[in-house]
Design a protein around this motif. Structure first.
Motif, mmCIF file in Angstrom:
data_model
loop_
_atom_site.group_PDB
_atom_site.id
_atom_site.type_symbol
_atom_site.label_atom_id
_atom_site.label_comp_id
_atom_site.label_asym_id
_atom_site.label_seq_id
_atom_site.Cartn_x
_atom_site.Cartn_y
_atom_site.Cartn_z
ATOM 1 N N UNK A 27 34.148 48.825 39.273
ATOM 2 C CA UNK A 27 34.958 48.693 39.490
ATOM 3 C C UNK A 27 35.036 47.068 39.516
ATOM 4 N N UNK A 28 34.424 46.301 40.209
ATOM 5 C CA UNK A 28 34.262 44.892 40.121
ATOM 6 C C UNK A 28 34.678 45.085 38.717
ATOM 7 N N UNK A 29 33.487 44.958 37.547
ATOM 8 C CA UNK A 29 33.443 44.334 36.176
ATOM 9 C C UNK A 29 34.826 44.804 35.857
ATOM 10 N N UNK A 30 35.830 46.147 36.387
ATOM 11 C CA UNK A 30 36.940 46.446 35.653
ATOM 12 C C UNK A 30 37.954 44.850 36.604
ATOM 13 N N UNK A 31 37.845 44.551 36.927
ATOM 14 C CA UNK A 31 39.175 43.500 37.757
ATOM 15 C C UNK A 31 38.999 42.420 37.021
ATOM 16 N N UNK A 32 37.370 42.017 37.097
ATOM 17 C CA UNK A 32 37.078 40.630 36.215
ATOM 18 C C UNK A 32 37.571 40.374 34.812
ATOM 19 N N UNK A 33 36.960 41.762 33.986
ATOM 20 C CA UNK A 33 37.439 41.505 32.989
ATOM 21 C C UNK A 33 39.218 41.280 32.506
ATOM 22 N N UNK A 34 39.804 41.926 33.661
ATOM 23 C CA UNK A 34 41.624 41.629 34.119
ATOM 24 C C UNK A 34 42.019 40.747 34.341
ATOM 25 N N UNK A 35 40.702 39.690 34.620
ATOM 26 C CA UNK A 35 40.559 37.957 35.373
ATOM 27 C C UNK A 35 41.108 38.338 36.482
ATOM 28 N N UNK A 36 40.968 39.173 36.971
ATOM 29 C CA UNK A 36 41.304 39.270 38.574
ATOM 30 C C UNK A 36 39.930 38.436 39.538
ATOM 31 N N UNK A 37 39.728 37.429 40.320
ATOM 32 C CA UNK A 37 39.150 37.176 40.869
ATOM 33 C C UNK A 37 38.267 38.358 42.113
ATOM 34 N N UNK A 38 36.676 37.737 42.391
ATOM 35 C CA UNK A 38 36.828 38.665 43.367
ATOM 36 C C UNK A 38 35.990 37.165 44.336
ATOM 37 N N UNK A 39 35.320 37.500 45.428
ATOM 38 C CA UNK A 39 33.894 37.086 45.725
ATOM 39 C C UNK A 39 33.339 38.010 46.905
ATOM 40 N N UNK A 40 31.789 38.384 47.076
ATOM 41 C CA UNK A 40 31.128 38.493 47.987
ATOM 42 C C UNK A 40 30.362 38.094 49.615
ATOM 43 N N UNK A 41 30.730 39.255 50.286
ATOM 44 C CA UNK A 41 30.283 38.616 51.433
ATOM 45 C C UNK A 41 28.593 38.502 51.716
ATOM 46 N N UNK A 86 46.868 35.429 44.080
ATOM 47 C CA UNK A 86 45.994 34.354 42.976
ATOM 48 C C UNK A 86 46.662 33.933 42.715
ATOM 49 N N UNK A 87 46.045 32.525 41.689
ATOM 50 C CA UNK A 87 46.835 32.047 40.487
ATOM 51 C C UNK A 87 46.842 32.635 39.100
ATOM 52 N N UNK A 88 48.079 32.616 38.411
ATOM 53 C CA UNK A 88 48.663 33.636 36.605
ATOM 54 C C UNK A 88 47.908 34.766 37.417
ATOM 55 N N UNK A 89 47.684 34.914 38.494
ATOM 56 C CA UNK A 89 47.975 36.964 38.772
ATOM 57 C C UNK A 89 49.445 36.788 39.154
ATOM 58 N N UNK A 90 50.544 37.786 38.686
ATOM 59 C CA UNK A 90 51.720 38.161 39.234
ATOM 60 C C UNK A 90 51.106 39.198 40.681
#
Length: 845
Positions: free
Chosen positions: A520-534, A560-564
């Motif tokens: 799931x995380x990789x699918x977001x990163x592949x679409x340019x969506x940033x994430x953080x982990x605790x 997020x910048x550049x993401x609608x």
């Protein structure tokens, strides 16, 4: 049939490069039995345009011929079991009398009732399956010849055979590997027969035709079912429920011919003794056939009947007789050996002969085989009631539980989900997230095998792993020998519906304990969506509920910048549903307890761009398992680079360099220095098993490594005789035991792992000595390291002093070492999370 005049070598040994002496008869022609054949069926030779065995067959030639036979003969129909990874169609021919063909649907329906206890006395079903290792090609060629022979022969015994039997022939169980090998062998052979084993023809490239597309050994996948070829094969088995399965292979060219029974002491205890007795009775027909040909053979040596994940043993735990055949391999057109010249044609002749002897033997023992199968399933169903069985939980991880349930379903094992919570053995099995497997069913023996945890064995030598407990592979919570009332059982579970993201939501949190959180995380990163982990746990409010989340929890900001925002929300909800992942929308950055969402303990996830080292220095199967995990589980684009080219690659283009198990002796000091610079500049090196020794040799890690040299010192060899050598070698080998590892759950490598102890498959001696400060171990062998399988007492006493996982800082980067393969055969889902952490969380180490 032609006879081969074997060389009498006495005590002389041939030089490896010596050609066959001029007086030797070299078998370079395959011949069918002399018989009256139907003239309206095309022979293999006419179809190919050359005699069978002159060139190595490609898979398209095999399929084309099978389709032609089905068109030309009323005795032939086709079974399609799907496609290989490379989209090659997997076909089998079903050959029986014309009358049987007309009522094939009726026969199949009858076969479906065998497990239920119906005493089906229709045609015997014999399945002959060939060349699951693509470079063991003589079987596929023999299958083409046998398909023609049974379809076209008008011999009385063949007519009787087809009246009384349905013969299923699968010429190639590994289409991708078969073509890889055929192209290699054909490309590198000469027109003049060259028997020199040093010839390039006999030394394939690193990938080898043995393996499938992802370099998997498909003859280790019958239980695990991680590949489409295996899934289609097992579906075919259960559709037909054969009485006998012939599994045709090749072995080293210096051998003769082997058929089972194997080593009696190395037969799995769950296999009925009558199974082995019938195997030996049928073996008399092989002995007779090969004696007539003057072909040496052996049985009851070398090979075993223990691991049920192989083609010759899976039938044994499923009510059939499975028999392994091993022919000395030419691995090309022909090669010299101590037994004389081994040619492709001779190998085809031998495989054809034992195919015929299989059919003659099973036909003669038809009544016994029918009776054996009926008795087998009668005993299974009567061993327990439907309320006694096994409780399974995946600790609230629906994906892992569903993956396990799919394996059970493919093996025709009945199970139910729980419709309410059950407390058993001080464990809680939650409704909808747990399942119950009743013992009182036809697959009782297979259920026992899947969770077998034995530690003691008559013989300590194993052809493959000594344990294959799937509860360890999936990290399942297990309660055996329990009673569960029918009122607690339901056949289905509710579909998961992700929480809705509201306009007030400021961020979304994702519990990292979920298996599918990484893809799931990789699918977001592949679409340019940033994430953080605790790096620490926290408790938050989501809607009206409070939820506690552990270290490794993902946070995705909704602004997020550049993401609608609307697009981001839609993507999050779509991907959460697709990956069956629970999400936790929050409307405040404040935590109820633990770290707030704006805390520096939330670390940005850096997109992963891995380079996986391949080629001759590496173990192809373990490279393939990592490749498969990255490609099909995480869906991370991975660059495969040959070890010899590593020095020419700009490593700064990658985030990680991955080393599977291997030797890496060909890698230079210059390459080691380049890797050190890569890590010091912020890159991550992840290495496992044998690669760790190379890292230590080149000072890429500081932790001391325990290897074979230190292992030898654990064993007392005083007073041992020459005859004790094999026993000592077996004791020193860790061929595949499941070990207990104590985890430091505060270590980023273990974020999201629900337990503080995990079970891993260990099949290599290497481990780590106690790390020196400031390096901290992520996992240490438990005080009782052996979970199941065989491990010498010397290792059991010593391994608690050793460690399984380390992470070291080197400049701005890090080196991560694993003593075990965390993605073993792509079925060890319980530890895949740790490898994902090495990829996504490496900048938090």
């Amino acid at each position: 049939m032609k006879k081969l005049a074997l060389l009498s070598l006495g005590s002389l040994l041939l030089s490896s490069s010596l050609l066959a002496p001029a007086h030797a008869t070299i078998h370079t022609e395959f011949t069918l039995p002399s018989a009256l054949y139907s003239s309206d069926l095309m022979t293999p030779e006419n179809y190919l345009g050359y005699p069978l065995g002159e060139w190595h067959l490609r898979h398209d030639q095999l399929n084309g011929y099978l389709k032609l036979l089905a068109q030309q003969s009323a005795k032939v129909s086709l079974e399609d079991t799907g496609f290989s990874h490379e989209r090659r169609q997997q076909l089998s021919v079903v050959i029986t009398s014309g009358e049987n063909q007309k009522r094939l649907d009726e026969i199949i329906s009858q076969r479906a009732t065998v497990k239920a206890g119906n005493k089906v006395d229709g045609p015997l079903v014999v399945w002959l399956a060939y060349s699951i290792h693509g470079d063991e090609a003589s079987g596929a060629h023999a299958a083409m010849a046998l398909s023609y022979y049974l379809s076209a022969s008008n011999e009385p015994w063949v007519k009787q055979l087809l009246n009384d039997m349905v013969v299923i022939i699968t010429p190639s169980q590994n289409p991708d590997g078969m073509d890889r090998f055929a192209n290699w062998a054909n490309n590198n052979r000469s027109n003049v027969l060259n028997l020199d084993p040093n010839n390039r023809e006999h030394h394939q490239h690193w990938e080898r035709g043995r393996f499938n597309h992802y370099l998997a050994d498909l003859n280790r996948d019958w239980l695990f079912l991680r590949h489409p070829e295996s899934q289609g094969r097992v579906a075919l088995f259960h559709k037909w429920q054969p009485h006998y399965v012939g599994d045709f292979h090749e072995m080293g060219h210096r051998s003769s011919y082997f058929f089972q029974p194997g080593v009696p002491e190395r037969t799995h205890p769950l296999t009925p003794k009558q199974n082995q007795a019938l195997t030996d009775k049928i073996a008399n027909y092989h002995r007779s056939e090969l004696d007539k040909m003057g072909q040496p053979y052996f049985s009851k040596q070398s090979f075993d009947d223990f691991f049920y994940g192989k083609g010759s043993t899976y039938p044994d735990i499923n009510g059939a007789i499975g028999v392994l055949f091993e022919q000395a391999s030419a691995r090309g057109k022909g090669v010299n050996s101590p037994n004389g010249a081994v040619t492709l044609e001779r190998a085809i002749q031998n495989q054809f002969a034992t195919s015929i002897s299989s059919l003659k033997g099973t036909l003669a023992l038809k009544k016994e085989l029918h009776a054996y199968q009926i008795e087998f399933f009668d005993k299974q169903r009567n061993k327990a009631g439907r309320q006694e069985g096994v409780l399974i939980s995946a600790n609230n991880d629906p994906h892992r539980l569903q993956q396990f349930a799919e394996i059970l379903a493919q093996h025709k094992i009945d199970f139910e989900y729980l419709n309410r919570n059950i407390n058993q053995n001080k464990l809680t099995f939650a409704k909808q997230d747990s399942l119950f497997i009743p013992y009182g069913q036809s697959q009782h023996a297979l259920i026992r095998a899947l969770f077998d945890k034995r530690h003691s064995f008559k013989d300590e030598t194993f052809y493959d792993v000594s344990s294959f407990d799937l509860s360890a592979a999936f990290d399942l919570q297990l309660a055996e020998e329990v009673n569960v009332s029918n009122k607690y059982q339901t056949s289905s579970i509710k579909n998961h519906t992700p929480k809705a993201i509201t306009p007030e939501s400021v961020a979304v949190l994702i519990d990292w304990q979920q298996s599918n959180a990484a893809p799931f995380l990789q699918s977001l990163l592949a679409k340019g969506i940033n994430a953080k982990f605790s790096t620490k746990p926290l408790t938050v409010t989501s809607g009206a509920k409070t939820q506690t989340l552990g270290s490794g929890t993902l946070q995705v900001l909704l602004n997020q910048d550049d993401v609608n925002r609307d697009s981001l929300v839609a993507t999050m909800e779509t991907e959460a549903k697709r990956h069956n992942v629970n999400i936790t929308p929050v409307s405040t950055f404040a935590a109820v307890s633990g770290i707030d969402l704006g805390s520096p303990n939330f670390v940005p996830v850096t997109p992963v761009k891995p380079l996986l080292v391949t080629s001759d220095s590496t173990n192809p199967m373990e490279v393939g398992q990592l490749w498969n995990f990255l490609d099909n589980t995480l869906k991370v684009p991975v660059t495969l680079v040959d070890a010899d080219n590593l020095s020419r690659v700009n490593l700064s283009d990658y985030s990680h360099v991955l080393f599977a198990h291997g030797w890496y002796a060909s890698l230079s000091t210059k390459t080691a220095d380049k890797l050190k610079q890569f890590a010091q500049s912020g890159g991550t090196i992840v290495a496992q098993k044998g690669a760790i020794s190379w890292l230590k040799q080149h000072k890429l890690i500081q932790t001391e490594v325990f290897n074979s040299k230190q292992a030898n010192e654990l064993f007392d060899t005083k007073g041992l005789t020459f005859g004790d050598q094999d026993s000592l070698r077996a004791r020193k080998t860790i061929g595949g035991a499941i070990v207990n590892i104590d985890l430091d759950n505060s270590h980023p490598l273990n974020f999201g792992v629900t337990n503080n102890r995990i079970r891993l498959m260990k099949n290599h001696i290497v481990a780590f000595e106690a790390p020196k400060a400031p390096f901290i171990s992520a996992g240490q062998y438990h005080q009782s390291p052996l979970a199941s399988g065989y491990m010498a007492p010397e290792y059991q006493q010593h391994y608690p002093k050793l460690h399984s996982m380390i992470a070291e800082r080197i400049g701005q980067g890090r080196v991560i070492g694993f003593a075990e393969n965390l993605v073993f055969r792509n079925v060890w889902l319980g530890s895949e999370k740790i490898y994902s952490n090495a990829l996504f969380f490496s900048n938090g180490l």
